[in-house]
Write a protein that holds these residues in place. Structure first.
Motif, PDB file in Angstrom:
ATOM      1  N   GLU A   1      25.604  45.841   7.067  1.00 43.91           N
ATOM      2  CA  GLU A   1      26.464  46.418   8.362  1.00 43.91           C
ATOM      3  C   GLU A   1      25.357  46.481   9.173  1.00 43.91           C
ATOM      4  OE1 GLU A   1      29.420  49.715   9.661  1.00 43.91           O
ATOM      5  OE2 GLU A   1      27.764  50.467   8.805  1.00 43.91           O
TER       6      GLU A   1
ATOM      7  N   VAL B   1      34.602  43.923   4.712  1.00 43.00           N
ATOM      8  CA  VAL B   1      35.700  44.833   5.003  1.00 43.00           C
ATOM      9  C   VAL B   1      36.229  44.717   3.646  1.00 43.00           C
ATOM     10  CG1 VAL B   1      37.656  45.426   6.256  1.00 43.00           C
ATOM     11  CG2 VAL B   1      35.351  44.917   7.315  1.00 43.00           C
TER      12      VAL B   1
ATOM     13  N   LEU C   1      36.609  51.778   2.006  1.00 42.38           N
ATOM     14  CA  LEU C   1      37.112  51.316   3.521  1.00 42.38           C
ATOM     15  C   LEU C   1      36.809  52.377   4.540  1.00 42.38           C
ATOM     16  CD1 LEU C   1      38.173  48.898   4.816  1.00 42.38           C
ATOM     17  CD2 LEU C   1      40.599  49.975   4.310  1.00 42.38           C
TER      18      LEU C   1
ATOM     19  N   VAL D   1      33.711  52.244   6.759  1.00 46.54           N
ATOM     20  CA  VAL D   1      33.762  51.125   8.025  1.00 46.54           C
ATOM     21  C   VAL D   1      33.353  51.854   9.263  1.00 46.54           C
ATOM     22  CG1 VAL D   1      34.871  49.109   9.139  1.00 46.54           C
ATOM     23  CG2 VAL D   1      34.734  49.310   6.485  1.00 46.54           C
ATOM     24  N   ARG D   2      32.482  51.504   9.812  1.00 48.71           N
ATOM     25  CA  ARG D   2      32.682  52.000  11.574  1.00 48.71           C
ATOM     26  C   ARG D   2      33.563  51.359  12.136  1.00 48.71           C
ATOM     27  NH1 ARG D   2      26.859  50.705  12.418  1.00 48.71           N
ATOM     28  NH2 ARG D   2      27.569  50.502  14.526  1.00 48.71           N
ATOM     29  N   SER D   3      35.064  51.584  12.301  1.00 54.05           N
ATOM     30  CA  SER D   3      36.034  51.211  12.654  1.00 54.05           C
ATOM     31  C   SER D   3      35.935  50.838  14.081  1.00 54.05           C
ATOM     32  CB  SER D   3      37.457  51.432  12.123  1.00 54.05           C
ATOM     33  OG  SER D   3      37.429  52.858  12.515  1.00 54.05           O
ATOM     34  N   GLU D   4      35.611  51.614  14.926  1.00 63.87           N
ATOM     35  CA  GLU D   4      35.624  51.680  16.342  1.00 63.87           C
ATOM     36  C   GLU D   4      34.536  50.625  16.762  1.00 63.87           C
ATOM     37  OE1 GLU D   4      37.471  53.434  18.495  1.00 63.87           O
ATOM     38  OE2 GLU D   4      38.623  54.038  16.904  1.00 63.87           O
TER      39      GLU D   4
ATOM     40  N   LEU E   1      33.358  48.202  14.896  1.00 65.06           N
ATOM     41  CA  LEU E   1      33.784  46.981  14.498  1.00 65.06           C
ATOM     42  C   LEU E   1      35.198  46.477  15.073  1.00 65.06           C
ATOM     43  CD1 LEU E   1      33.745  44.724  12.572  1.00 65.06           C
ATOM     44  CD2 LEU E   1      35.085  45.872  10.975  1.00 65.06           C
ATOM     45  N   ALA E   2      35.957  47.308  15.354  1.00 63.11           N
ATOM     46  CA  ALA E   2      37.078  46.820  16.438  1.00 63.11           C
ATOM     47  C   ALA E   2      36.521  46.282  17.506  1.00 63.11           C
ATOM     48  CB  ALA E   2      38.148  47.974  16.371  1.00 63.11           C
TER      49      ALA E   2
END
Length: 104
Positions: free
Chosen positions: A37, A60, A69, A72-75, A77-78
């Motif tokens: 990552e 992912v 899951l 994951v640093r979703s903010e 990554l999004a």
């Protein structure tokens, strides 16, 4: 040999499909994927490798199969994924690259 997070994903995916996740060291595989990552929330082929949309998919997926899951640093990554859309509407795999149908 070649090192690439796609292989980690393939191994985890196949082991899961075969009901054999218990036969591999899932925690070690997850640690390796997490080490790939990057600061931007994306994932590279190996630790320190450039973030790439194809690697994001495999990493992912591997983390999901490995039950991590939530790591994951979703903010971030999004946001990185949103930035892959080019002015013409297509998607690229990496910053400053042309849109490619394989990502759209």
């Amino acid at each position: 040999g070649e090192v690439d997070t796609r292989f980690s994903y393939c191994a985890l995916c196949c082991a899961s499909l075969l009901g054999k996740l218990g036969d591999i060291d899932v925690a070690a595989a997850v640690r390796y994927v997490r080490a790939c990552e990057n600061f931007d929330g994306g994932y590279g082929c190996e630790p320190g490798g450039e973030s790439h949309a194809g690697q994001v998919f495999t990493c992912v997926g591997a983390l999901a199969i490995g039950g991590e899951l939530g790591s994951v640093r979703s903010e971030e990554l999004a946001w990185w994924l949103c930035e892959r859309q080019t002015p013409g509407g297509g998607l690229n795999g990496r910053p400053q690259k042309d849109a490619d149908v394989c990502y759209s």
